[in-house]
Design an enzyme around this catalytic site. Sequence first.
Site, mmCIF file in Angstrom:
data_model
loop_
_atom_site.group_PDB
_atom_site.id
_atom_site.type_symbol
_atom_site.label_atom_id
_atom_site.label_comp_id
_atom_site.label_asym_id
_atom_site.label_seq_id
_atom_site.Cartn_x
_atom_site.Cartn_y
_atom_site.Cartn_z
ATOM 1 C CD GLU A 220 8.055 -31.841 -10.942
ATOM 2 O OE1 GLU A 220 7.182 -31.835 -10.046
ATOM 3 O OE2 GLU A 220 9.127 -31.217 -10.847
ATOM 4 C CG ASP A 295 8.602 -27.080 -7.328
ATOM 5 O OD1 ASP A 295 9.027 -27.707 -6.317
ATOM 6 O OD2 ASP A 295 7.394 -26.810 -7.480
ATOM 7 C CG HIS A 414 9.320 -23.816 18.014
ATOM 8 N ND1 HIS A 414 9.084 -23.996 16.675
ATOM 9 C CD2 HIS A 414 9.891 -24.971 18.435
ATOM 10 C CE1 HIS A 414 9.504 -25.193 16.304
ATOM 11 N NE2 HIS A 414 9.987 -25.820 17.357
ATOM 12 C CG PHE A 417 11.121 -19.772 13.730
ATOM 13 C CD1 PHE A 417 11.190 -21.150 13.836
ATOM 14 C CD2 PHE A 417 11.153 -19.211 12.459
ATOM 15 C CE1 PHE A 417 11.299 -21.967 12.711
ATOM 16 C CE2 PHE A 417 11.263 -20.013 11.323
ATOM 17 C CZ PHE A 417 11.334 -21.385 11.452
ATOM 18 C CG ASP A 486 21.009 -12.921 23.873
ATOM 19 O OD1 ASP A 486 21.506 -12.441 24.906
ATOM 20 O OD2 ASP A 486 20.708 -12.235 22.866
#
Length: 496
Positions: A220, A295, A414, A417, A486
């Site tokens: 951490e 976190d 990509h 996206f 598709d």
Amino acid sequence: MLHYALMLVGTGSLVAAGPCDLYANGGTPCIAAHSTTRALYNSFSGALYQVKRGSDNTTTNISPLSAGGVANAGAQDTFCARTTCLISIIYDQSGRGNHLTQAPPGGFKGPEANGYDNLASAIGAPVTLNGQKAYGVFSPPGTGYRNNAVSGSAKGDQAEGMYAVLDGTHYNSGCCYDYGNAETNSLDTGNGHMEAIYFGDSTYWGSGTGSGPWLMADLENGLFTGRNPKNNPAPSISYRFFTTILKGGPNLWALRGGNAASGTLSTYFSGARPTPSGYNPMSKEGAIIFGIGGDNSVSAQGTFYEGVVTSGYPSDATENAVQANIVAAGYATASLTSGDSFTVGSSISLRATTSGYTDRYLAHTGATVNTQVVSSSSATSLKQQAMWTVRAGLANSGCVSFESRDQPGSFIRHYDFVLKVNANDGSKAFREDATFCPQAGLNGQGSSIRAWGYPTRWIRHFDNVGYVGSNGGVKTFDNARAFGDDVSFVVGSGFA
Ligand SMILES: *[C@@H]1O[C@H](CO)[C@@H](O)[C@H](O)[C@H]1NC(C)=O
């Protein structure tokens, strides 16, 4: 080496032992054991993981083929045939119920609409174990699993151990590809509140020698390879299968690692706790995270095959026996593709199969990837915009990349996206974003082509524009309607 995988039982006879049998024998039992590839106890025959399919949202559990054995990947293939599948639960084999499920939002929010993290594709990391097919967990950025109510884990300064077998070639510098002990409220509660395996090439906190990637301890607010974050001898890793080990107790901790496919472990560090304040004594909280930071930082990527967390500080001898067991499991690479062969060097076209769009081909106009109506009487320039030269995958030669016919040196990739045709800038990110893995078409026609680095996402036309879409999700182009059509394309040899 076989003797390392055997254990003496009360009668004096030798039986095969799994990693958790070896840890128990060493007095440091597993309190959690996670694997999608195999049983981690010799006698374990229960569910290893759960998959959820896109066609009807139903789930099924995948178990070993026999007690102590390799996962029944064939059952997954049957259940997931001609649709998409996600890994929805990674079960704990220890009997304590410390399962890993979709990680909730924390200090950082996940990409799902409700702030949860994404689930991993069930098919992103195929491997074989002594020749038997199995699937690991391929986590793109945004993917995470967690259990914030673990039974039996180390708290405070208590001792624990852990190992994970990872793909040493799948990583990035984002925070943080972790497996291990973390905060129970998904927030950063301060130095020493975590003790987890980290793998990647982040240099923000710590690093080892060379340019990485490195095994580090995420404690951490710090990734450590030794007492101080940097200038430690931890090696850069290039093993395809990488055994990672972290253990920690009162003012003592160690990092160990080795090739999971052969040989023995090296100790990269063993010694006192890091010098910055907060790490001695530790303030471990006892949750288990996987693929994310404490976190819920979700920027990292990696691939996991198996791992455990133990109670107590395992001996080096116990870990050496576990490494021998991992080597004996026989991890090896498996084909990432199926269906049509995409011959490297060939010139292809990709025709849509969605009803009403079957005269359209995947093409580009400048940097924009779209579909266009193309026929033998079309202009040569249009034909060439709809033709692609198959290249070995820029990031993984087990898959392919698509070079523009009329813009050599530019490839389909990509970005956020959305598909683009961009010049190859040689970066790791470009190579990964330009690598695609074809498999038999999801609607039964031609091929469906998934993004190597985001195996829940497939080359899709939507409103005649090219994307990598997932089967349901937060983006408009993730719409589940007509998804299989598709993302299925008939592969042709171009235009006369
Ligand atoms: C699956 O569940 C999602 C989320 O609840 C929903 O949007 C989708 O329509 C469901 N799909 C099917 C095929 O039932």
